[in-house]
Design a protein around this motif. Structure first.
Motif, PDB file in Angstrom:
ATOM      1  N   TRP A   2       0.827  -1.216   0.000  1.00 57.68           N
ATOM      2  CA  TRP A   2       0.000   0.000   0.000  1.00 57.68           C
ATOM      3  C   TRP A   2       0.860   1.265   0.000  1.00 57.68           C
ATOM      4  O   TRP A   2       0.408   2.310  -0.460  1.00 57.68           O
ATOM      5  N   VAL A   3       2.078   1.169   0.479  1.00 62.22           N
ATOM      6  CA  VAL A   3       2.949   2.350   0.500  1.00 62.22           C
ATOM      7  C   VAL A   3       3.326   2.743  -0.925  1.00 62.22           C
ATOM      8  O   VAL A   3       3.446   3.923  -1.243  1.00 62.22           O
ATOM      9  N   GLY A   4       3.476   1.767  -1.811  1.00 64.53           N
ATOM     10  CA  GLY A   4       3.811   2.062  -3.201  1.00 64.53           C
ATOM     11  C   GLY A   4       2.716   2.827  -3.922  1.00 64.53           C
ATOM     12  O   GLY A   4       2.986   3.584  -4.855  1.00 64.53           O
ATOM     13  N   ASP A   5       1.470   2.640  -3.484  1.00 60.24           N
ATOM     14  CA  ASP A   5       0.358   3.359  -4.105  1.00 60.24           C
ATOM     15  C   ASP A   5       0.357   4.848  -3.759  1.00 60.24           C
ATOM     16  O   ASP A   5      -0.297   5.639  -4.435  1.00 60.24           O
ATOM     17  N   LEU A   6       1.074   5.218  -2.728  1.00 67.83           N
ATOM     18  CA  LEU A   6       1.113   6.629  -2.333  1.00 67.83           C
ATOM     19  C   LEU A   6       1.919   7.478  -3.313  1.00 67.83           C
ATOM     20  O   LEU A   6       1.778   8.702  -3.341  1.00 67.83           O
ATOM     21  N   GLY A   7       2.751   6.837  -4.132  1.00 67.52           N
ATOM     22  CA  GLY A   7       3.532   7.576  -5.123  1.00 67.52           C
ATOM     23  C   GLY A   7       2.649   8.296  -6.127  1.00 67.52           C
ATOM     24  O   GLY A   7       2.981   9.395  -6.579  1.00 67.52           O
ATOM     25  N   GLU A   8       1.523   7.695  -6.466  1.00 64.51           N
ATOM     26  CA  GLU A   8       0.584   8.354  -7.375  1.00 64.51           C
ATOM     27  C   GLU A   8       0.008   9.616  -6.745  1.00 64.51           C
ATOM     28  O   GLU A   8      -0.235  10.610  -7.426  1.00 64.51           O
ATOM     29  N   LEU A   9      -0.220   9.561  -5.455  1.00 62.97           N
ATOM     30  CA  LEU A   9      -0.741  10.746  -4.762  1.00 62.97           C
ATOM     31  C   LEU A   9       0.289  11.868  -4.717  1.00 62.97           C
ATOM     32  O   LEU A   9      -0.065  13.043  -4.794  1.00 62.97           O
ATOM     33  N   VAL A  10       1.550  11.507  -4.581  1.00 62.07           N
ATOM     34  CA  VAL A  10       2.613  12.520  -4.577  1.00 62.07           C
ATOM     35  C   VAL A  10       2.662  13.205  -5.940  1.00 62.07           C
ATOM     36  O   VAL A  10       2.891  14.421  -6.021  1.00 62.07           O
ATOM     37  N   ASP A  11       2.438  12.448  -7.004  1.00 65.63           N
ATOM     38  CA  ASP A  11       2.462  13.041  -8.347  1.00 65.63           C
ATOM     39  C   ASP A  11       1.283  13.974  -8.590  1.00 65.63           C
ATOM     40  O   ASP A  11       1.359  14.855  -9.438  1.00 65.63           O
ATOM     41  N   ARG A  12       0.187  13.800  -7.847  1.00 71.47           N
ATOM     42  CA  ARG A  12      -1.020  14.610  -8.058  1.00 71.47           C
ATOM     43  C   ARG A  12      -1.224  15.666  -6.973  1.00 71.47           C
ATOM     44  O   ARG A  12      -2.325  16.157  -6.796  1.00 71.47           O
ATOM     45  N   VAL A  13      -0.193  16.059  -6.278  1.00 73.63           N
ATOM     46  CA  VAL A  13      -0.307  17.076  -5.232  1.00 73.63           C
ATOM     47  C   VAL A  13      -0.643  18.417  -5.874  1.00 73.63           C
ATOM     48  O   VAL A  13       0.014  18.830  -6.838  1.00 73.63           O
ATOM     49  N   PRO A  14      -1.672  19.095  -5.369  1.00 72.74           N
ATOM     50  CA  PRO A  14      -1.984  20.412  -5.937  1.00 72.74           C
ATOM     51  C   PRO A  14      -0.878  21.421  -5.617  1.00 72.74           C
ATOM     52  O   PRO A  14      -0.225  21.330  -4.587  1.00 72.74           O
ATOM     53  N   TYR A  15      -0.692  22.358  -6.501  1.00 70.70           N
ATOM     54  CA  TYR A  15       0.316  23.416  -6.368  1.00 70.70           C
ATOM     55  C   TYR A  15       1.730  22.838  -6.253  1.00 70.70           C
ATOM     56  O   TYR A  15       2.573  23.347  -5.507  1.00 70.70           O
ATOM     57  N   ALA A  16       1.990  21.795  -7.011  1.00 75.82           N
ATOM     58  CA  ALA A  16       3.316  21.164  -6.971  1.00 75.82           C
ATOM     59  C   ALA A  16       4.404  22.115  -7.448  1.00 75.82           C
ATOM     60  O   ALA A  16       5.523  22.102  -6.926  1.00 75.82           O
ATOM     61  N   ILE A  18       5.390  24.424  -4.583  1.00 78.45           N
ATOM     62  CA  ILE A  18       6.235  23.699  -3.618  1.00 78.45           C
ATOM     63  C   ILE A  18       7.625  23.496  -4.203  1.00 78.45           C
ATOM     64  O   ILE A  18       8.627  23.595  -3.485  1.00 78.45           O
ATOM     65  N   ASP A  19       7.697  23.238  -5.500  1.00 79.08           N
ATOM     66  CA  ASP A  19       8.991  22.996  -6.138  1.00 79.08           C
ATOM     67  C   ASP A  19       9.864  24.250  -6.152  1.00 79.08           C
ATOM     68  O   ASP A  19      11.090  24.152  -6.150  1.00 79.08           O
ATOM     69  N   ARG A  20       9.257  25.426  -6.145  1.00 79.33           N
ATOM     70  CA  ARG A  20      10.054  26.655  -6.050  1.00 79.33           C
ATOM     71  C   ARG A  20      10.733  26.774  -4.691  1.00 79.33           C
ATOM     72  O   ARG A  20      11.848  27.266  -4.593  1.00 79.33           O
ATOM     73  N   TRP A  21      10.042  26.344  -3.649  1.00 78.20           N
ATOM     74  CA  TRP A  21      10.598  26.458  -2.301  1.00 78.20           C
ATOM     75  C   TRP A  21      11.496  25.277  -1.944  1.00 78.20           C
ATOM     76  O   TRP A  21      12.486  25.437  -1.236  1.00 78.20           O
ATOM     77  N   PHE A  22      11.114  24.082  -2.410  1.00 80.94           N
ATOM     78  CA  PHE A  22      11.880  22.867  -2.130  1.00 80.94           C
ATOM     79  C   PHE A  22      12.125  22.119  -3.442  1.00 80.94           C
ATOM     80  O   PHE A  22      11.366  21.217  -3.779  1.00 80.94           O
ATOM     81  N   PRO A  23      13.179  22.490  -4.160  1.00 84.78           N
ATOM     82  CA  PRO A  23      13.435  21.816  -5.440  1.00 84.78           C
ATOM     83  C   PRO A  23      13.718  20.326  -5.225  1.00 84.78           C
ATOM     84  O   PRO A  23      14.440  19.940  -4.311  1.00 84.78           O
ATOM     85  N   GLY A  24      13.094  19.507  -6.050  1.00 86.32           N
ATOM     86  CA  GLY A  24      13.314  18.067  -5.971  1.00 86.32           C
ATOM     87  C   GLY A  24      12.531  17.372  -4.879  1.00 86.32           C
ATOM     88  O   GLY A  24      12.862  16.256  -4.499  1.00 86.32           O
ATOM     89  N   TRP A  25      11.484  18.009  -4.376  1.00 86.84           N
ATOM     90  CA  TRP A  25      10.726  17.423  -3.267  1.00 86.84           C
ATOM     91  C   TRP A  25       9.990  16.154  -3.694  1.00 86.84           C
ATOM     92  O   TRP A  25       9.838  15.236  -2.876  1.00 86.84           O
ATOM     93  N   GLN A  26       9.565  16.075  -4.956  1.00 83.41           N
ATOM     94  CA  GLN A  26       8.857  14.877  -5.403  1.00 83.41           C
ATOM     95  C   GLN A  26       9.797  13.673  -5.461  1.00 83.41           C
ATOM     96  O   GLN A  26       9.422  12.571  -5.060  1.00 83.41           O
ATOM     97  N   ALA A  27      11.009  13.887  -5.916  1.00 83.31           N
ATOM     98  CA  ALA A  27      11.986  12.793  -5.942  1.00 83.31           C
ATOM     99  C   ALA A  27      12.312  12.340  -4.519  1.00 83.31           C
ATOM    100  O   ALA A  27      12.455  11.138  -4.256  1.00 83.31           O
ATOM    101  N   LEU A  28      12.413  13.302  -3.609  1.00 79.36           N
ATOM    102  CA  LEU A  28      12.671  12.963  -2.211  1.00 79.36           C
ATOM    103  C   LEU A  28      11.507  12.173  -1.621  1.00 79.36           C
ATOM    104  O   LEU A  28      11.713  11.185  -0.910  1.00 79.36           O
ATOM    105  N   MET A  29      10.279  12.581  -1.923  1.00 77.98           N
ATOM    106  CA  MET A  29       9.112  11.867  -1.417  1.00 77.98           C
ATOM    107  C   MET A  29       9.056  10.441  -1.960  1.00 77.98           C
ATOM    108  O   MET A  29       8.739   9.499  -1.226  1.00 77.98           O
ATOM    109  N   HIS A  30       9.383  10.264  -3.239  1.00 79.81           N
ATOM    110  CA  HIS A  30       9.393   8.921  -3.818  1.00 79.81           C
ATOM    111  C   HIS A  30      10.474   8.059  -3.166  1.00 79.81           C
ATOM    112  O   HIS A  30      10.245   6.872  -2.896  1.00 79.81           O
ATOM    113  N   ALA A  31      11.636   8.649  -2.896  1.00 79.73           N
ATOM    114  CA  ALA A  31      12.707   7.898  -2.234  1.00 79.73           C
ATOM    115  C   ALA A  31      12.298   7.514  -0.814  1.00 79.73           C
ATOM    116  O   ALA A  31      12.562   6.391  -0.363  1.00 79.73           O
ATOM    117  N   LEU A  32      11.650   8.438  -0.108  1.00 76.44           N
ATOM    118  CA  LEU A  32      11.193   8.135   1.253  1.00 76.44           C
ATOM    119  C   LEU A  32      10.099   7.075   1.262  1.00 76.44           C
ATOM    120  O   LEU A  32      10.053   6.227   2.167  1.00 76.44           O
TER     121      LEU A  32
END
Length: 118
Positions: A33-47, A50-64
């Motif tokens: 079920w943790v692997g399914d959360l990656g799709e939610l990270v890709d669909r975060v509103p105002y990504a 967030i990327d302006r303030w924390f560059p690479g946050w999606q890659a970090l979330m996928h790694a975590l």
């Protein structure tokens, strides 16, 4: 006072047991079920904001998420041992604190009785 101490200790023991049951349920569950959360990270509103303030946050979330999935997978086999050990340590601590507080109350009562008799 002694009744209050042991009622609170019993409530804490019940909450501790409930927490241990929840931890066991989480660790024993399939970690897919943790692997399914990656799709939610890709669909975060105002990504992009967030990327302006924390560059690479999606890659970090996928790694975590990958780390969490592998960790839960490893701990799943040892879940009963981990949970029972943690529950025993916590329950023993609650009982010891209750016993210590009981001893303090009994000793203070004895001291008050000696002062009243003198």
């Amino acid at each position: 006072m002694l009744t209050a101490i042991w009622i609170i200790a019993a409530l804490l023991l019940g909450l501790w047991s409930l927490g241990a049951w929840g931890l066991h349920t989480l660790l024993a569950a399939d970690s897919a079920w943790v692997g399914d959360l990656g799709e939610l990270v890709d669909r975060v509103p105002y990504a992009e904001v967030i990327d302006r303030w924390f560059p690479g946050w999606q890659a970090l979330m996928h790694a975590l998420l990958d780390l969490a999935q592998s960790t839960l997978g490893l701990l799943g086999g040892a879940a009963p041992l981990i949970v029972w050990t943690a529950w025993a340590v916590g329950a023993t601590g609650i009982a010891l604190v209750g016993g210590f507080l009981t001893l303090v109350v009994v000793l203070l009562r004895r001291d008050e009785r000696r002062r009243a008799a003198a």
